[in-house]
Design a protein around this motif. Structure first.
Motif, mmCIF file in Angstrom:
data_model
loop_
_atom_site.group_PDB
_atom_site.id
_atom_site.type_symbol
_atom_site.label_atom_id
_atom_site.label_comp_id
_atom_site.label_asym_id
_atom_site.label_seq_id
_atom_site.Cartn_x
_atom_site.Cartn_y
_atom_site.Cartn_z
ATOM 1 N N MET A 297 -10.659 1.293 -5.549
ATOM 2 C CA MET A 297 -10.187 1.427 -6.926
ATOM 3 C C MET A 297 -9.543 0.141 -7.425
ATOM 4 O O MET A 297 -9.613 -0.174 -8.624
ATOM 5 C CB MET A 297 -9.188 2.583 -7.010
ATOM 6 N N PHE A 298 -8.930 -0.634 -6.533
ATOM 7 C CA PHE A 298 -8.249 -1.866 -6.917
ATOM 8 C C PHE A 298 -8.952 -3.107 -6.374
ATOM 9 O O PHE A 298 -8.350 -4.169 -6.280
ATOM 10 C CB PHE A 298 -6.799 -1.827 -6.431
ATOM 11 N N THR A 299 -10.214 -2.966 -6.008
ATOM 12 C CA THR A 299 -11.015 -4.097 -5.546
ATOM 13 C C THR A 299 -11.919 -4.572 -6.681
ATOM 14 O O THR A 299 -12.737 -3.789 -7.184
ATOM 15 C CB THR A 299 -11.883 -3.701 -4.339
ATOM 16 N N PRO A 300 -11.760 -5.819 -7.141
ATOM 17 C CA PRO A 300 -12.562 -6.288 -8.289
ATOM 18 C C PRO A 300 -14.065 -6.268 -7.991
ATOM 19 O O PRO A 300 -14.501 -6.552 -6.876
ATOM 20 C CB PRO A 300 -12.054 -7.716 -8.513
ATOM 21 N N GLU A 301 -14.835 -5.926 -9.008
ATOM 22 C CA GLU A 301 -16.294 -5.943 -8.949
ATOM 23 C C GLU A 301 -16.819 -6.894 -10.014
ATOM 24 O O GLU A 301 -16.283 -6.946 -11.127
ATOM 25 C CB GLU A 301 -16.861 -4.545 -9.156
ATOM 26 N N MET A 375 6.854 12.541 -21.793
ATOM 27 C CA MET A 375 6.662 13.749 -21.010
ATOM 28 C C MET A 375 5.224 14.242 -21.117
ATOM 29 O O MET A 375 4.626 14.677 -20.125
ATOM 30 C CB MET A 375 7.655 14.823 -21.472
ATOM 31 N N VAL A 376 4.664 14.200 -22.317
ATOM 32 C CA VAL A 376 3.274 14.603 -22.493
ATOM 33 C C VAL A 376 2.351 13.690 -21.700
ATOM 34 O O VAL A 376 1.392 14.130 -21.048
ATOM 35 C CB VAL A 376 2.906 14.588 -23.994
ATOM 36 N N MET A 377 2.639 12.393 -21.719
ATOM 37 C CA MET A 377 1.810 11.417 -21.028
ATOM 38 C C MET A 377 1.907 11.583 -19.515
ATOM 39 O O MET A 377 0.896 11.406 -18.800
ATOM 40 C CB MET A 377 2.254 10.010 -21.432
ATOM 41 N N ALA A 378 3.081 11.908 -18.997
ATOM 42 C CA ALA A 378 3.254 12.048 -17.552
ATOM 43 C C ALA A 378 2.394 13.177 -17.001
ATOM 44 O O ALA A 378 1.786 13.048 -15.930
ATOM 45 C CB ALA A 378 4.728 12.289 -17.224
ATOM 46 N N VAL A 379 2.330 14.283 -17.725
ATOM 47 C CA VAL A 379 1.502 15.406 -17.279
ATOM 48 C C VAL A 379 0.033 15.015 -17.257
ATOM 49 O O VAL A 379 -0.695 15.299 -16.295
ATOM 50 C CB VAL A 379 1.727 16.631 -18.186
ATOM 51 N N PHE A 380 -0.434 14.350 -18.302
ATOM 52 C CA PHE A 380 -1.837 13.935 -18.350
ATOM 53 C C PHE A 380 -2.159 12.947 -17.240
ATOM 54 O O PHE A 380 -3.218 13.041 -16.605
ATOM 55 C CB PHE A 380 -2.158 13.311 -19.714
ATOM 56 N N ALA A 381 -1.267 11.985 -16.998
ATOM 57 C CA ALA A 381 -1.510 10.999 -15.942
ATOM 58 C C ALA A 381 -1.626 11.670 -14.580
ATOM 59 O O ALA A 381 -2.486 11.302 -13.764
ATOM 60 C CB ALA A 381 -0.383 9.956 -15.931
ATOM 61 N N TYR A 382 -0.772 12.662 -14.320
ATOM 62 C CA TYR A 382 -0.831 13.364 -13.042
ATOM 63 C C TYR A 382 -2.144 14.130 -12.905
ATOM 64 O O TYR A 382 -2.821 14.055 -11.871
ATOM 65 C CB TYR A 382 0.355 14.322 -12.924
ATOM 66 N N ILE A 383 -2.514 14.877 -13.938
ATOM 67 C CA ILE A 383 -3.745 15.671 -13.881
ATOM 68 C C ILE A 383 -4.967 14.762 -13.794
ATOM 69 O O ILE A 383 -5.912 15.039 -13.040
ATOM 70 C CB ILE A 383 -3.831 16.598 -15.118
ATOM 71 N N TYR A 384 -4.966 13.669 -14.537
ATOM 72 C CA TYR A 384 -6.101 12.744 -14.496
ATOM 73 C C TYR A 384 -6.231 12.114 -13.110
ATOM 74 O O TYR A 384 -7.345 12.000 -12.573
ATOM 75 C CB TYR A 384 -5.919 11.660 -15.558
ATOM 76 N N TYR A 385 -5.118 11.717 -12.521
ATOM 77 C CA TYR A 385 -5.155 11.109 -11.192
ATOM 78 C C TYR A 385 -5.691 12.095 -10.159
ATOM 79 O O TYR A 385 -6.542 11.744 -9.333
ATOM 80 C CB TYR A 385 -3.757 10.630 -10.802
ATOM 81 N N GLN A 386 -5.174 13.325 -10.194
ATOM 82 C CA GLN A 386 -5.613 14.325 -9.229
ATOM 83 C C GLN A 386 -7.080 14.697 -9.413
ATOM 84 O O GLN A 386 -7.771 15.035 -8.452
ATOM 85 C CB GLN A 386 -4.741 15.582 -9.355
ATOM 86 N N SER A 387 -7.580 14.630 -10.644
ATOM 87 C CA SER A 387 -8.941 15.090 -10.939
ATOM 88 C C SER A 387 -9.990 14.005 -10.749
ATOM 89 O O SER A 387 -11.090 14.287 -10.260
ATOM 90 C CB SER A 387 -9.010 15.624 -12.374
ATOM 91 N N PHE A 388 -9.690 12.759 -11.122
ATOM 92 C CA PHE A 388 -10.730 11.735 -11.186
ATOM 93 C C PHE A 388 -10.485 10.513 -10.300
ATOM 94 O O PHE A 388 -11.407 9.717 -10.107
ATOM 95 C CB PHE A 388 -10.895 11.248 -12.633
ATOM 96 N N VAL A 389 -9.272 10.341 -9.798
ATOM 97 C CA VAL A 389 -8.945 9.103 -9.084
ATOM 98 C C VAL A 389 -8.663 9.343 -7.617
ATOM 99 O O VAL A 389 -9.148 8.600 -6.755
ATOM 100 C CB VAL A 389 -7.745 8.389 -9.741
ATOM 101 N N MET A 390 -7.881 10.348 -7.301
ATOM 102 C CA MET A 390 -7.418 10.557 -5.928
ATOM 103 C C MET A 390 -8.593 10.773 -4.985
ATOM 104 O O MET A 390 -9.502 11.566 -5.261
ATOM 105 C CB MET A 390 -6.467 11.752 -5.858
ATOM 106 N N ILE A 391 -8.566 10.056 -3.862
ATOM 107 C CA ILE A 391 -9.590 10.186 -2.825
ATOM 108 C C ILE A 391 -9.108 11.219 -1.809
ATOM 109 O O ILE A 391 -7.954 11.191 -1.375
ATOM 110 C CB ILE A 391 -9.841 8.833 -2.138
#
Length: 437
Positions: A297-301, A375-391
């Motif tokens: 995720m943090f390796t440049p392409e 607060m609204v942004m924190a919830v979205f960031a958590y859900i987005y990370y768990q859904s699309f980013v977390m390995i």
């Protein structure tokens, strides 16, 4: 002695009625007064314009001080950032608790305000106990006695929190007082709404911190950038009102802030992605330095630029981290959806006819005024990370558990087939069992 009627004195009987002339003079005086008022209003407009720049200066100074403190806490690490979140939550709760309180009723109910804080700290214990139980266990593994104590607290955490809540519930019922029922029940409902607003949303912030400061810092920075950009674009170019709930919000500020936020998200993700201190997750509550594999995720392409780029352009390819594309999704949410948290807060303030939730931050209002969109942004960031980013963490223990579970399933299947063969003498089923084995 006859007095002049224009002076407002007595009039002799033979003098004509001054009614008509009085009306004319009254109208003339009215026009003169209106012109004076217009001059006064013009002076007030100039005064307001000066106050406008003065307010911007105060707000800028406060923002710089907050940014300096925020950067210092980011440098200190995860535990200190979590402490900052807790302090902000306490200030937010204090502002919201004081919002609808009535001094007369409070004087008749001694100790009633302590009940609010009892529920607050019970909710804090329940929320953070769930999120940080693993980090706490990893921190105290070296001390066996402390490890057993912490394990016991984690095991019975839900029971302890439930017991504390029931104690507060009984406390509330016992303190009910005649002629104050309506006020007490309204405060009880208001307290639970505050807990829902403060903890159900901002507690996700702590989870983001320990998944990697990057997932806390980037969303929080995008909200701040969007807010600042909207303020300055609206300040200098704002002409068209955006929404009636916030008369100062304009379409020019909204659009300018959206473009600025999207560009900032793409650039900031690349900058932050180069620091392991920001990208590495924290598995315990220590404050030491972090080292980890940054992962794909943090390796440049490398991406080749299209052929229509001019020849004088110095680059033919660019290096982009995959996380930068995810940052665009965060920037889009921060610029389009998160501002509605601010609109909600504005509508709430208008409903109860007050300007700000508090005055803790000069030029900004209270902490709640600054955290409505966060607060609204924190919830979205958590859900987005768990859904699309977390390995998914396929550790050796997880793989062994899956292998053992599959082996148990095969043995159970073979045993079932054997029983069917014995009871029903089913040769076909026995052949299926052998094939499965």
């Amino acid at each position: 002695m006859q007095r002049d009627s224009s002076g407002g004195g007595d009039v002799t009987p033979g003098t004509p009625s001054p009614t008509h002339g009085g009306r004319l003079r009254h109208r003339k005086r009215s026009s003169e007064v209106i012109s004076d008022v217009n001059k006064t209003n013009g002076a007030n407009l100039l005064l307001n314009d000066q106050n406008k720049y003065k307010s911007m200066l105060v707000r800028t100074y406060s923002s710089l001080w907050m940014m300096a403190g925020f950067v210092f806490l980011i440098y200190m690490g995860h535990l200190y950032i979590w402490a900052m979140v807790v302090v902000i939550q306490i200030f937010m709760a204090k502002e919201l608790f004081n919002l609808l309180r009535k001094a007369n009723e409070d004087r008749q109910l001694p100790g009633f305000r302590m009940l609010n804080w009892h529920f607050f700290f019970t909710a804090m214990l329940f929320t953070y106990g769930r999120f940080l139980s693993r980090q706490l266990v990893n921190t105290v593994t070296s001390d066996k006695l402390l490890y057993k104590l912490v394990n016991g607290l984690i095991k019975y955490q839900m029971f302890i929190c439930y017991f504390l809540y029931i104690a507060g519930f009984v406390w509330f019922i016992v303190t009910l007082k005649k002629k104050a029922y309506k006020y007490q029940f309204s405060q009880y409902a208001w307290t639970h709404m505050i807990l829902l607003m403060v903890f159900a949303q901002s507690s996700f912030t702590v989870a983001n911190i320990y998944d990697g400061i990057f997932w806390f810092l980037l969303p929080a920075s995008l909200i701040a950038i969007n807010d600042v950009a909207a303020y300055f674009f609206g300040f200098f170019f704002g002409r068209t009102p955006l929404i009636k709930l916030s008369p100062k919000k304009t379409w020019e500020g909204f659009i300018g802030a959206s473009v600025t936020t999207m560009l900032s998200a793409f650039v900031l993700a690349n900058f932050m992605g180069h620091f392991q201190w920001l990208t590495c997750p924290r598995k315990d509550l220590s404050t030491g330095w972090l080292h980890c594999d940054p992962g794909p995720m943090f390796t440049p392409e490398s991406y080749n630029l299209p052929g229509w780029m001019p020849q004088w352009f110095p680059w033919r390819e660019v290096a982009i981290m995959p996380v930068q594309w995810h940052a665009l999704a965060l920037g889009l949410f921060a610029s389009i959806i998160a501002p509605f948290g601010g609109f909600f807060a504005s509508g709430f303030k208008r409903a109860f006819k007050f300007k700000d939730f508090g005055d803790s931050i000069p030029g900004h209002g209270g902490f709640t005024d600054r955290m409505d969109c966060q607060m609204v942004m924190a919830v979205f960031a958590y859900i987005y990370y768990q859904s699309f980013v977390m390995i998914q963490d396929l550790s050796v223990e997880t793989i062994l558990e899956q292998v053992i579970g599959f082996d148990v399933f095969i043995r159970q299947f073979q045993f079932t087939c054997m029983i069917n063969t014995i009871l029903f003498n089913a040769d076909t089923k026995e052949s299926h069992c052998r094939g499965a084995a």
